[in-house]
Write a protein that holds these residues in place. Structure first.
Motif, PDB file in Angstrom:
ATOM      1  N   ASP A 161       0.114   0.991  10.057  1.00  0.00           N
ATOM      2  CA  ASP A 161       0.087  -0.347  10.653  1.00  0.00           C
ATOM      3  C   ASP A 161       0.344  -0.296  12.154  1.00  0.00           C
ATOM      4  OD1 ASP A 161      -0.547  -2.933   9.869  1.00  0.00           O
ATOM      5  OD2 ASP A 161       1.535  -3.579   9.812  1.00  0.00           O
ATOM      6  N   GLU A 226      -3.845  -8.495  -2.584  1.00  0.00           N
ATOM      7  CA  GLU A 226      -3.756  -9.325  -1.381  1.00  0.00           C
ATOM      8  C   GLU A 226      -5.064 -10.062  -1.118  1.00  0.00           C
ATOM      9  OE1 GLU A 226      -1.443 -10.073   0.829  1.00  0.00           O
ATOM     10  OE2 GLU A 226       0.209  -8.767   0.190  1.00  0.00           O
ATOM     11  N   GLY A 249      -0.265  -2.841   5.174  1.00  0.00           N
ATOM     12  CA  GLY A 249       0.206  -3.280   6.477  1.00  0.00           C
ATOM     13  C   GLY A 249      -0.231  -4.700   6.812  1.00  0.00           C
ATOM     14  N   LYS A 250       0.526  -5.365   7.690  1.00  0.00           N
ATOM     15  CA  LYS A 250       0.155  -6.711   8.126  1.00  0.00           C
ATOM     16  C   LYS A 250      -1.125  -6.674   8.945  1.00  0.00           C
ATOM     17  CE  LYS A 250       4.930  -8.411   8.240  1.00  0.00           C
ATOM     18  NZ  LYS A 250       6.017  -8.952   9.095  1.00  0.00           N
ATOM     19  N   ARG A 253      -4.177  -5.457   6.691  1.00  0.00           N
ATOM     20  CA  ARG A 253      -4.697  -6.436   5.720  1.00  0.00           C
ATOM     21  C   ARG A 253      -5.556  -7.493   6.408  1.00  0.00           C
ATOM     22  NH1 ARG A 253       0.849  -9.313   3.775  1.00  0.00           N
ATOM     23  NH2 ARG A 253       1.493  -7.146   4.031  1.00  0.00           N
ATOM     24  N   GLU A 254      -5.233  -7.827   7.656  1.00  0.00           N
ATOM     25  CA  GLU A 254      -6.075  -8.788   8.374  1.00  0.00           C
ATOM     26  C   GLU A 254      -7.438  -8.188   8.711  1.00  0.00           C
ATOM     27  OE1 GLU A 254      -5.599 -12.077   8.938  1.00  0.00           O
ATOM     28  OE2 GLU A 254      -3.999 -11.630   7.503  1.00  0.00           O
TER      29      GLU A 254
END
Length: 416
Positions: A161, A226, A249-250, A253-254
């Motif tokens: 990430d 997710e 990871g933030k 995932r985006e």
């Protein structure tokens, strides 16, 4: 097994661009192996797709993780380099960071959970890193790594990430599509999401129509869950430990939500079969995560049939005993290795009579085990387990039929 279908949407602003990935490639190219991307006729015939393999298991530490780690290290300030870096990892990220840290003269600390196999600790220490073992789980080690980083003033290097890590991993796709522009589909393993994030950004910049498919182990479908907004268990003892990540990871995932349309799941049997095929056909050793792309083609043939598919053999760090178990289990599933349970009368010549049938059927006996006491048979009865080697499933069927024809009660000891 399941499929995730997402609606692609643009990222604004993008955290990582293809320019970042191209600069990362210029930065790291002198120090990494430009691994080959080779066509596999046999796997293509087997799966119905046109299959190209990117051999990242040929990197010095036998995994693509070197790319992101090196890209991150090369962008540190001189002050950060002097203080050193820290990471929480029990796998390829640890070795990639430690190896490149030693090359660049950057002190490296790796925090691992206490149950980490000794061989992984030794390999990481062998690259010059300080290894600290804390906690029973990875989450414990990661929390401790953040604390130590703050106490010592170290730079924490996340395994996935981090924009610099993602850009480094994306260089894999740059090389693949430069070597084989005809690739129209990528099947990329997903753990935390660093590899698929970087590869998708690079691939879509080169070919906006390219089809990128994420692959996760059924036991750890964290990114799949997710993307679909569902709650799924993420636990178990998977062969693909390199992608056994409970929380993606933030940032990753985006990126995946924006750019990756499809995620498929593969079970343990498909992973085992893929790993065995790569060794038998391509004569290359991969770890479970490295076999995930091929496992997807085996599990979802209709999804890839007729496509020009690029697979990344992400790593080759597998315990030799585990590798032996996987290969033996594959022999058993193909009928080339079997354990037969035969009921006998406990009298002279009984074993000889059975062995004679094996000889007549040209089957090789590997091991014998008599059971006289712990059985529900009469006192004069016994069971005989025979581990044997045959040519294939048909040969095994003929052996069993030959035993039954001579009046023996035979059952097969099956694998799960």
């Amino acid at each position: 097994m399941a499929t995730a279908e997402a609606t692609l949407r643009p990222m604004d602003p993008p955290a990582v661009t293809v320019a970042d990935i191209r600069m990362a490639h210029e930065r790291i190219a002198p120090s990494i192996v430009r691994t080959p991307t080779l066509y596999s006729k046999t796997l293509s015939d087997l799966t119905g797709a046109n299959v190209w393999l990117k051999f990242e298991n040929l990197q010095f530490t036998a995994a693509y993780k070197e790319r992101g780690a090196l890209n991150k290290l090369l962008q540190l300030t001189e002050e950060e380099k002097a203080r050193g870096v820290i990471a929480a990892s029990a796998g390829n990220h640890a070795q990639g960071l430690a190896y490149n840290g030693r090359r660049l003269g950057i002190p490296t600390t790796i925090v691992m959970p206490r149950p980490t196999p000794t061989v992984k600790v030794q390999q990481t220490e062998g690259h010059g890193a300080e290894v600290i073992q804390i906690g029973e789980r990875f989450d414990d080690a990661q929390a401790a790594a953040y604390e130590i980083a703050a106490q010592r003033g170290l730079t924490f290097v996340h395994p996935f990430d981090d924009p610099a890590i993602i850009a480094g991993q994306g260089t894999v796709a740059l090389e693949m599509l430069e070597d084989v522009p005809a690739i129209d589909t990528l099947a990329i393993p997903i753990g935390g999401g660093g590899l698929i994030s970087g590869c998708t950004i690079a691939a879509r910049a080169i070919n906006p129509d390219i089809d990128v498919v994420g692959v996760q182990a059924e036991l750890y479908p964290s990114m799949y869950a997710e993307m679909n907004g569902v709650a799924l268990p993420t636990e178990g003892d998977t062969l693909a430990e390199g992608i056994a990540v409970k929380v993606p990871g933030k940032l990753t995932r985006e990126i995946v939500r924006a750019l990756v349309k499809d995620i498929v799941l593969v079970n343990e049997r498909d992973l085992e079969k893929a790993l065995a095929l790569l060794l038998q056909i391509e004569k290359t050793v991969v770890e479970g995560a490295g076999a995930a792309g091929l496992a997807a083609l085996l599990a979802h043939p209709q999804r890839f049939r007729g496509r020009n598919v690029g697979l990344v053999l992400t790593g080759g760090n597998i315990d030799t005993r585990l590798l032996a178990n996987v290969l033996l289990r594959d022999l058993a599933r193909s009928g080339r290795l079997a354990r037969l349970r035969i009921v006998l009368q406990d009298r002279p010549g009984a074993l000889y009579s059975v062995a004679k049938i094996f000889q007549e059927q040209n089957a090789n006996i590997l091991e014998l085990y008599h059971q006289r006491i712990f059985t529900n048979l009469p006192a004069k009865g016994l069971t005989l387990d025979v581990e044997c080697e045959t040519r294939d499933a048909d040969h095994l069927d003929r052996l069993v039929a030959g035993l039954v024809a001579e009046g023996y009660e035979v059952s097969r000891v099956e694998l799960a």
